[in-house]
Design a protein around this motif. Structure first.
Motif, PDB file in Angstrom:
ATOM      1  N   THR A 171       1.987   4.678  -9.040  1.00 13.13           N
ATOM      2  CA  THR A 171       1.546   3.512  -9.805  1.00 13.13           C
ATOM      3  C   THR A 171       1.628   3.781 -11.305  1.00 13.13           C
ATOM      4  O   THR A 171       2.150   2.975 -12.076  1.00 13.13           O
ATOM      5  CB  THR A 171       0.104   3.134  -9.418  1.00 13.13           C
ATOM      6  OG1 THR A 171       0.071   2.721  -8.046  1.00 13.13           O
ATOM      7  CG2 THR A 171      -0.419   1.993 -10.285  1.00 13.13           C
ATOM      8  N   SER A 172       1.111   4.947 -11.717  1.00  8.78           N
ATOM      9  CA  SER A 172       1.099   5.286 -13.141  1.00  8.78           C
ATOM     10  C   SER A 172       2.514   5.386 -13.699  1.00  8.78           C
ATOM     11  O   SER A 172       2.819   4.827 -14.759  1.00  8.78           O
ATOM     12  CB  SER A 172       0.353   6.603 -13.362  1.00  8.78           C
ATOM     13  OG  SER A 172      -1.018   6.474 -13.032  1.00  8.78           O
ATOM     14  N   SER A 173       3.403   6.094 -12.980  1.00  6.87           N
ATOM     15  CA  SER A 173       4.758   6.292 -13.502  1.00  6.87           C
ATOM     16  C   SER A 173       5.522   4.972 -13.558  1.00  6.87           C
ATOM     17  O   SER A 173       6.281   4.723 -14.509  1.00  6.87           O
ATOM     18  CB  SER A 173       5.512   7.304 -12.643  1.00  6.87           C
ATOM     19  OG  SER A 173       5.705   6.834 -11.325  1.00  6.87           O
TER      20      SER A 173
ATOM     21  N   SER B   9      -4.380   0.714 -12.536  1.00  2.00           N
ATOM     22  CA  SER B   9      -5.120   1.884 -12.996  1.00  2.00           C
ATOM     23  C   SER B   9      -4.107   2.989 -13.294  1.00  2.00           C
ATOM     24  O   SER B   9      -3.423   3.481 -12.396  1.00  2.00           O
ATOM     25  CB  SER B   9      -6.101   2.335 -11.909  1.00  2.00           C
ATOM     26  OG  SER B   9      -6.818   3.472 -12.305  1.00  2.00           O
ATOM     27  N   VAL B  10      -4.006   3.356 -14.578  1.00  2.48           N
ATOM     28  CA  VAL B  10      -2.953   4.268 -15.025  1.00  2.48           C
ATOM     29  C   VAL B  10      -3.579   5.533 -15.611  1.00  2.48           C
ATOM     30  O   VAL B  10      -4.464   5.468 -16.459  1.00  2.48           O
ATOM     31  CB  VAL B  10      -2.061   3.587 -16.082  1.00  2.48           C
ATOM     32  CG1 VAL B  10      -1.008   4.560 -16.603  1.00  2.48           C
ATOM     33  CG2 VAL B  10      -1.407   2.344 -15.498  1.00  2.48           C
ATOM     34  N   LYS B  11      -3.069   6.679 -15.148  1.00  2.00           N
ATOM     35  CA  LYS B  11      -3.587   7.958 -15.621  1.00  2.00           C
ATOM     36  C   LYS B  11      -2.590   8.581 -16.591  1.00  2.00           C
ATOM     37  O   LYS B  11      -1.426   8.801 -16.253  1.00  2.00           O
ATOM     38  CB  LYS B  11      -3.815   8.902 -14.443  1.00  2.00           C
ATOM     39  CG  LYS B  11      -4.529  10.195 -14.818  1.00  2.00           C
ATOM     40  CD  LYS B  11      -4.898  10.997 -13.577  1.00  2.00           C
ATOM     41  CE  LYS B  11      -5.688  12.241 -13.947  1.00  2.00           C
ATOM     42  NZ  LYS B  11      -6.101  13.004 -12.732  1.00  2.00           N
TER      43      LYS B  11
ATOM     44  N   ASN C 180       0.811  -1.226   0.000  1.00  2.00           N
ATOM     45  CA  ASN C 180       0.000   0.000   0.000  1.00  2.00           C
ATOM     46  C   ASN C 180       0.840   1.271   0.000  1.00  2.00           C
ATOM     47  O   ASN C 180       0.362   2.335   0.385  1.00  2.00           O
ATOM     48  CB  ASN C 180      -0.928   0.004   1.218  1.00  2.00           C
ATOM     49  CG  ASN C 180      -0.170  -0.075   2.534  1.00  2.00           C
ATOM     50  OD1 ASN C 180       1.032  -0.277   2.540  1.00  2.00           O
ATOM     51  ND2 ASN C 180      -0.881   0.070   3.641  1.00  2.00           N
ATOM     52  N   THR C 181       2.093   1.180  -0.422  1.00  2.00           N
ATOM     53  CA  THR C 181       2.967   2.368  -0.377  1.00  2.00           C
ATOM     54  C   THR C 181       2.945   3.175  -1.666  1.00  2.00           C
ATOM     55  O   THR C 181       3.583   4.218  -1.735  1.00  2.00           O
ATOM     56  CB  THR C 181       4.425   1.954  -0.077  1.00  2.00           C
ATOM     57  OG1 THR C 181       4.842   0.969  -1.018  1.00  2.00           O
ATOM     58  CG2 THR C 181       4.560   1.403   1.329  1.00  2.00           C
ATOM     59  N   MET C 182       2.232   2.729  -2.680  1.00  2.00           N
ATOM     60  CA  MET C 182       2.196   3.449  -3.951  1.00  2.00           C
ATOM     61  C   MET C 182       0.885   4.203  -4.105  1.00  2.00           C
ATOM     62  O   MET C 182      -0.190   3.610  -4.024  1.00  2.00           O
ATOM     63  CB  MET C 182       2.372   2.475  -5.122  1.00  2.00           C
ATOM     64  CG  MET C 182       3.726   1.784  -5.143  1.00  2.00           C
ATOM     65  SD  MET C 182       3.858   0.605  -6.515  1.00  2.00           S
ATOM     66  CE  MET C 182       3.959   1.713  -7.920  1.00  2.00           C
TER      67      MET C 182
END
Length: 253
Positions: A128-130, A165-167, A121-123
């Motif tokens: 996450t996206s990068s 899930s990527v933005k 849970n550290t991201m």
């Protein structure tokens, strides 16, 4: 230097002892009154904690000392988890920061590229996206590559395609690719060492290794002089004046 046979099989006694010792020497191992109060402690909270948890103030202060010391030690554990793979052989590397595309662990012979995180849970969403986009870019560069997000403390033992899930460009999409993996530490040890019990063996042996390292180097133990430096003739006054020395009335505490 005391060193027993740790029976790990995948790493020598000498290497694991040295790695644990190197990690230990990075730990913060001392605290005094000046550093304890560097950012001004909250005597009111310490008083609440002492009364509510049924502790004397010495116990509460020592708990606060450990909390402060612990803040600096998470990076040391990250070092332990990541750099143990320097000893793996077989093409495994732990690159310098920024080298090898910024991955934490690589094996170019096996086309494996690893980003390591301590906990599941550290991201946040940006991280996450990068991370996912960096892995996608690696797959475009090397179509034989497998990229892994390795979590030291995962919710479960796993080696699965990472559904993320990527933005990008203001839009959020769900991506999943079989060569971008989400892997728990036990499964990663199995990938590296070919032994599904390797991580278990390390955890089982770790208390003995630490006992041996500490016995061989007494400076490893925490030196805590905070309580001894406080004035015992009026303990609460000594504690409250750490934060409130210039406040009205406290000169008469």
């Amino acid at each position: 230097m005391l060193m027993r046979d740790y029976n790990l099989g995948f790493i020598s006694n000498k290497d694991i002892y040295g790695h644990v010792e190197s990690t230990m020497m990075q730990y913060r191992r001392s605290i005094d009154l000046k550093s304890f109060n560097k950012n001004l402690i909250d005597p009111i909270k310490l008083t609440f904690d002492s009364k509510i948890y049924g502790q004397d103030l010495r116990q509460t202060i020592e708990s606060e000392c450990l909390r402060q010391v612990d803040k600096t030690n998470n990076n040391c554990i990250g070092y332990f988890h990541q750099n143990i793979f320097k000893y793996a052989g077989g093409g495994w590397e732990v690159p310098e920061n920024g080298a090898k595309g910024g991955f934490d662990i690589v094996n170019e012979e096996r086309h494996i590229f690893v980003e390591m995180k301590n906990k599941h849970n550290t991201m946040n969403s940006a991280s996450t996206s990068s991370t996912y986009l960096k892995m996608q870019a690696k797959l475009l560069e090397d179509d034989s590559a497998t990229c892994m997000l390795v979590e030291c403390i995962s919710k479960r033992s796993q080696d699965v395609a990472w559904k993320a899930s990527v933005k990008t460009n203001g839009f959020t999409r769900i991506y999943c690719h079989d060569h971008i993996r989400r892997v728990s530490m036990d499964k990663f040890y199995e990938i590296v060492y070919g032994d599904k019990y390797a991580f278990y063996k390390l955890c089982k042996a770790l208390p003995d290794i630490l006992d041996d390292v500490i016995e061989g180097n007494e400076s490893a133990r925490l030196r805590n002089s905070v309580y001894d430096e406080l004035d015992k003739t009026d303990f609460y006054k000594s504690l409250y004046l750490l934060a409130f020395q210039t406040y009205e009335g406290f000169d008469n505490f």
